[in-house]
Design a protein around this motif. Structure first.
Motif, PDB file in Angstrom:
ATOM      1  N   ALA A  20      -6.946   6.007   0.029  1.00  0.00           N
ATOM      2  CA  ALA A  20      -8.013   5.599  -0.889  1.00  0.00           C
ATOM      3  C   ALA A  20      -8.444   4.160  -0.654  1.00  0.00           C
ATOM      4  CB  ALA A  20      -7.591   5.810  -2.339  1.00  0.00           C
ATOM      5  N   ALA A  21      -8.697   3.828   0.636  1.00  0.00           N
ATOM      6  CA  ALA A  21      -9.182   2.498   1.029  1.00  0.00           C
ATOM      7  C   ALA A  21      -8.218   1.394   0.600  1.00  0.00           C
ATOM      8  CB  ALA A  21     -10.578   2.240   0.474  1.00  0.00           C
ATOM      9  N   GLY A  22      -6.959   1.557   1.004  1.00  0.00           N
ATOM     10  CA  GLY A  22      -5.963   0.531   0.751  1.00  0.00           C
ATOM     11  C   GLY A  22      -5.386   0.511  -0.640  1.00  0.00           C
ATOM     12  N   THR A  23      -5.669   1.528  -1.460  1.00  0.00           N
ATOM     13  CA  THR A  23      -5.211   1.523  -2.846  1.00  0.00           C
ATOM     14  C   THR A  23      -3.735   1.885  -2.968  1.00  0.00           C
ATOM     15  OG1 THR A  23      -7.434   2.172  -3.551  1.00  0.00           O
ATOM     16  CG2 THR A  23      -5.654   2.469  -5.141  1.00  0.00           C
ATOM     17  N   LEU A  24      -3.272   2.866  -2.176  1.00  0.00           N
ATOM     18  CA  LEU A  24      -1.898   3.355  -2.265  1.00  0.00           C
ATOM     19  C   LEU A  24      -1.323   3.535  -0.863  1.00  0.00           C
ATOM     20  CD1 LEU A  24      -2.552   6.245  -4.839  1.00  0.00           C
ATOM     21  CD2 LEU A  24      -1.436   4.072  -5.365  1.00  0.00           C
ATOM     22  N   PRO A  25      -0.001   3.400  -0.700  1.00  0.00           N
ATOM     23  CA  PRO A  25       0.612   3.765   0.579  1.00  0.00           C
ATOM     24  C   PRO A  25       0.566   5.279   0.757  1.00  0.00           C
ATOM     25  CG  PRO A  25       2.310   3.229  -1.025  1.00  0.00           C
ATOM     26  CD  PRO A  25       0.992   2.895  -1.670  1.00  0.00           C
ATOM     27  N   THR A  26       0.452   5.739   1.980  1.00  0.00           N
ATOM     28  CA  THR A  26       0.319   7.173   2.232  1.00  0.00           C
ATOM     29  C   THR A  26       1.686   7.841   2.244  1.00  0.00           C
ATOM     30  OG1 THR A  26      -1.672   6.770   3.537  1.00  0.00           O
ATOM     31  CG2 THR A  26      -0.598   8.908   3.798  1.00  0.00           C
ATOM     32  N   ARG A  27       1.957   8.595   1.201  1.00  0.00           N
ATOM     33  CA  ARG A  27       3.168   9.415   1.092  1.00  0.00           C
ATOM     34  C   ARG A  27       2.797  10.687   0.339  1.00  0.00           C
ATOM     35  NH1 ARG A  27       5.614   4.346  -0.522  1.00  0.00           N
ATOM     36  NH2 ARG A  27       5.543   5.061  -2.689  1.00  0.00           N
ATOM     37  N   VAL A  28       3.691  11.659   0.351  1.00  0.00           N
ATOM     38  CA  VAL A  28       3.421  12.906  -0.367  1.00  0.00           C
ATOM     39  C   VAL A  28       3.207  12.622  -1.853  1.00  0.00           C
ATOM     40  CG1 VAL A  28       4.389  15.141  -1.044  1.00  0.00           C
ATOM     41  CG2 VAL A  28       4.679  14.331   1.296  1.00  0.00           C
ATOM     42  N   GLU A  29       4.049  11.751  -2.412  1.00  0.00           N
ATOM     43  CA  GLU A  29       3.950  11.463  -3.842  1.00  0.00           C
ATOM     44  C   GLU A  29       2.613  10.806  -4.194  1.00  0.00           C
ATOM     45  OE1 GLU A  29       6.295  10.429  -1.823  1.00  0.00           O
ATOM     46  OE2 GLU A  29       8.116  11.521  -2.403  1.00  0.00           O
ATOM     47  N   THR A  30       2.172   9.855  -3.371  1.00  0.00           N
ATOM     48  CA  THR A  30       0.923   9.169  -3.682  1.00  0.00           C
ATOM     49  C   THR A  30      -0.284  10.073  -3.448  1.00  0.00           C
ATOM     50  OG1 THR A  30       0.950   8.197  -1.452  1.00  0.00           O
ATOM     51  CG2 THR A  30       1.862   6.879  -3.240  1.00  0.00           C
ATOM     52  N   LEU A  31      -0.197  10.935  -2.454  1.00  0.00           N
ATOM     53  CA  LEU A  31      -1.274  11.904  -2.249  1.00  0.00           C
ATOM     54  C   LEU A  31      -1.409  12.821  -3.459  1.00  0.00           C
ATOM     55  CD1 LEU A  31      -0.662  12.754   1.494  1.00  0.00           C
ATOM     56  CD2 LEU A  31      -2.856  12.013   0.561  1.00  0.00           C
ATOM     57  N   ALA A  32      -0.277  13.294  -3.979  1.00  0.00           N
ATOM     58  CA  ALA A  32      -0.317  14.146  -5.168  1.00  0.00           C
ATOM     59  C   ALA A  32      -0.886  13.393  -6.368  1.00  0.00           C
ATOM     60  CB  ALA A  32       1.084  14.660  -5.480  1.00  0.00           C
ATOM     61  N   ALA A  33      -0.468  12.124  -6.514  1.00  0.00           N
ATOM     62  CA  ALA A  33      -0.972  11.326  -7.634  1.00  0.00           C
ATOM     63  C   ALA A  33      -2.476  11.111  -7.508  1.00  0.00           C
ATOM     64  CB  ALA A  33      -0.241   9.987  -7.676  1.00  0.00           C
ATOM     65  N   TRP A  34      -2.952  10.894  -6.295  1.00  0.00           N
ATOM     66  CA  TRP A  34      -4.383  10.671  -6.092  1.00  0.00           C
ATOM     67  C   TRP A  34      -5.187  11.935  -6.377  1.00  0.00           C
ATOM     68  CZ3 TRP A  34      -7.849   7.051  -5.890  1.00  0.00           C
ATOM     69  CH2 TRP A  34      -9.110   7.314  -5.323  1.00  0.00           C
ATOM     70  N   ILE A  35      -4.704  13.074  -5.907  1.00  0.00           N
ATOM     71  CA  ILE A  35      -5.419  14.331  -6.153  1.00  0.00           C
ATOM     72  C   ILE A  35      -5.510  14.604  -7.655  1.00  0.00           C
ATOM     73  CG2 ILE A  35      -5.333  16.835  -5.825  1.00  0.00           C
ATOM     74  CD1 ILE A  35      -3.863  16.240  -3.143  1.00  0.00           C
ATOM     75  N   GLN A  36      -4.411  14.381  -8.357  1.00  0.00           N
ATOM     76  CA  GLN A  36      -4.366  14.706  -9.776  1.00  0.00           C
ATOM     77  C   GLN A  36      -5.094  13.679 -10.644  1.00  0.00           C
ATOM     78  OE1 GLN A  36      -0.518  14.513 -11.845  1.00  0.00           O
ATOM     79  NE2 GLN A  36      -0.933  16.570 -12.632  1.00  0.00           N
ATOM     80  N   GLY A  37      -5.049  12.403 -10.253  1.00  0.00           N
ATOM     81  CA  GLY A  37      -5.596  11.374 -11.144  1.00  0.00           C
ATOM     82  C   GLY A  37      -6.416  10.318 -10.438  1.00  0.00           C
ATOM     83  N   ALA A  38      -7.312  10.734  -9.550  1.00  0.00           N
ATOM     84  CA  ALA A  38      -8.122   9.762  -8.801  1.00  0.00           C
ATOM     85  C   ALA A  38      -8.953   8.884  -9.721  1.00  0.00           C
ATOM     86  CB  ALA A  38      -9.025  10.487  -7.800  1.00  0.00           C
ATOM     87  N   GLN A  39      -9.477   9.451 -10.803  1.00  0.00           N
ATOM     88  CA  GLN A  39     -10.308   8.666 -11.708  1.00  0.00           C
ATOM     89  C   GLN A  39      -9.484   7.723 -12.581  1.00  0.00           C
ATOM     90  OE1 GLN A  39     -13.665   8.347 -11.867  1.00  0.00           O
ATOM     91  NE2 GLN A  39     -13.614   9.556  -9.984  1.00  0.00           N
ATOM     92  N   HIS A  40      -8.218   8.007 -12.720  1.00  0.00           N
ATOM     93  CA  HIS A  40      -7.343   7.095 -13.456  1.00  0.00           C
ATOM     94  C   HIS A  40      -6.904   5.947 -12.547  1.00  0.00           C
ATOM     95  CE1 HIS A  40      -4.221   5.624 -16.136  1.00  0.00           C
ATOM     96  NE2 HIS A  40      -3.355   5.705 -15.138  1.00  0.00           N
ATOM     97  N   ILE A  41      -6.617   6.252 -11.292  1.00  0.00           N
ATOM     98  CA  ILE A  41      -6.151   5.226 -10.350  1.00  0.00           C
ATOM     99  C   ILE A  41      -7.291   4.314  -9.920  1.00  0.00           C
ATOM    100  CG2 ILE A  41      -5.141   4.872  -8.060  1.00  0.00           C
ATOM    101  CD1 ILE A  41      -3.670   7.551  -8.470  1.00  0.00           C
ATOM    102  N   LYS A  42      -8.458   4.909  -9.680  1.00  0.00           N
ATOM    103  CA  LYS A  42      -9.612   4.153  -9.183  1.00  0.00           C
ATOM    104  C   LYS A  42     -10.860   4.636  -9.921  1.00  0.00           C
ATOM    105  CE  LYS A  42     -11.271   2.594  -4.639  1.00  0.00           C
ATOM    106  NZ  LYS A  42     -11.051   2.716  -3.178  1.00  0.00           N
ATOM    107  N   PRO A  43     -11.057   4.183 -11.151  1.00  0.00           N
ATOM    108  CA  PRO A  43     -12.163   4.688 -11.973  1.00  0.00           C
ATOM    109  C   PRO A  43     -13.522   4.504 -11.311  1.00  0.00           C
ATOM    110  CG  PRO A  43     -10.630   3.393 -13.301  1.00  0.00           C
ATOM    111  CD  PRO A  43     -10.233   3.197 -11.882  1.00  0.00           C
TER     112      PRO A  43
END
Length: 339
Positions: free
Chosen positions: A290-313
């Motif tokens: 997400a353009a440097g927002t999170l390190p790329t791991r399975v956990e962060t990918l799952a968090a991004w898919i589920q809550g992209a608007q919460h992480i990066k409104p």
């Protein structure tokens, strides 16, 4: 010596103060390093900019010391003993600034011309388009189809590369301080920036023009590889995505298509060919998400898919919070396997 002066002297002679000063100096010097430091030059343009920076800083420091010394001297002696008062005004107040600033201006004009000089036939052309808030990257090699990526720039050591930058929405600014200067990305206009990396490594860039609510979360990674490794990387990038090797990965790939992710994203070797969002063909190999927002791991990918608007409104990726946990984990694992 009065008591106040003695107390001040004892305070400055305390053993802890030199140690604290050294610690602060260490912290200041540590700021000169890192993946996004203009003081850690790893490119031809960055080295020239750094040399000019040191000229300006050192020159300004010397002039400041001289001016303060003269001011102190003038304040302490009697006015009639200060020699050549008119000469100081003309020489120090008119001639010296005029000569110094003219020389610096000519040097900076020559530097800007060198930094902007394009190679007639660059070995690699990379097209970078800024979006709110991510980067679309396309590699153009003569005789081959363009290769698309996102939020990461991979460059070879020692080769002439021409960046062609533009914007799809508002004004952005491409800045990779360890490798080159800053250049604006303007809607409807293509700017060109030559860049030659000199040292392999992982660097970081940033949008340097305020472009909206998530401007601070619009970064990108730059991987500089030896020339032969870069050629191997380009070859590997053109291969189709690997087939899932476990039932979980197969479930994750199926979920990717069942939830309509292919409408926005592309994955080489599959039916996913969307152009609205970042290309995900090798998302698992990228250092960040997400353009440097999170390190790329399975956990962060799952968090991004589920809550992209919460992480990066306000970004264009909707939050898929209707997915059950097992399906979410499977999709994240499949995306992480794309390397």
């Amino acid at each position: 010596m009065n008591r106040a002066n003695r107390r001040t002297e004892r305070a400055f002679l305390r053993p802890g103060l030199p140690i604290a000063a050294l610690a602060l100096s260490g912290f200041a010097l540590a700021g000169c390093e890192g993946r996004q430091s203009a003081l850690d030059a790893a490119g031809v343009s960055a080295r020239e900019i750094l040399a000019t920076t040191w000229i300006l800083f050192i020159g300004a420091g010397v002039i400041f010391v001289l001016v303060m010394a003269l001011a102190l001297y003038a304040a302490l002696i009697r006015p009639e003993r200060f020699p050549g008062r008119r000469a100081w005004v003309i020489g120090g107040g008119i001639l010296f600034p005029l000569v110094t600033l003219t020389a610096l201006q000519l040097h900076e004009f020559a530097l800007a011309r060198r930094l902007a000089t394009l190679t007639p036939e660059p070995e690699l052309v990379v097209e970078v388009t800024g979006y709110m808030w991510w980067w679309d990257v396309r590699y153009h090699v003569e005789g081959q189809e363009p290769l698309r990526g996102a939020n990461e720039l991979v460059l070879p050591v020692g080769r002439q590369v021409e960046l062609r930058v533009a914007s799809a929405d508002v004004i952005h600014s491409f800045w990779a301080p360890s490798l080159a200067g800053k250049i604006d990305m303007i809607p409807g206009h293509v700017n060109r920036l030559p860049i030659v990396a000199q040292r392999p490594g992982l660097y970081r860039g940033q949008c340097a023009e305020f472009c909206g609510a998530q401007h601070a979360l619009m970064a990108f990674d730059i991987r500089v590889l030896p020339a032969d490794e870069f050629d191997d990387w380009m070859t590997a990038q053109r291969r189709p995505a690997p087939e899932p090797v476990t039932p979980q990965l197969a479930r994750g790939r199926d979920a990717f298509f069942s939830f309509g992710c292919q409408s926005c994203h592309a994955v080489r070797g599959t039916e996913a060919a969307g152009l609205v969002g970042p290309d995900l063909s090798r998302v698992g190999a990228r250092p960040s998400l997400a353009a440097g927002t999170l390190p790329t791991r399975v956990e962060t990918l799952a968090a991004w898919i589920q809550g992209a608007q919460h992480i990066k409104p306000e970004n264009r990726m909707p939050s898929f919070d209707v997915m059950d946990g097992e399906t979410l984990d499977a999709m994240a694992a499949w995306l992480e396997s794309l390397k």
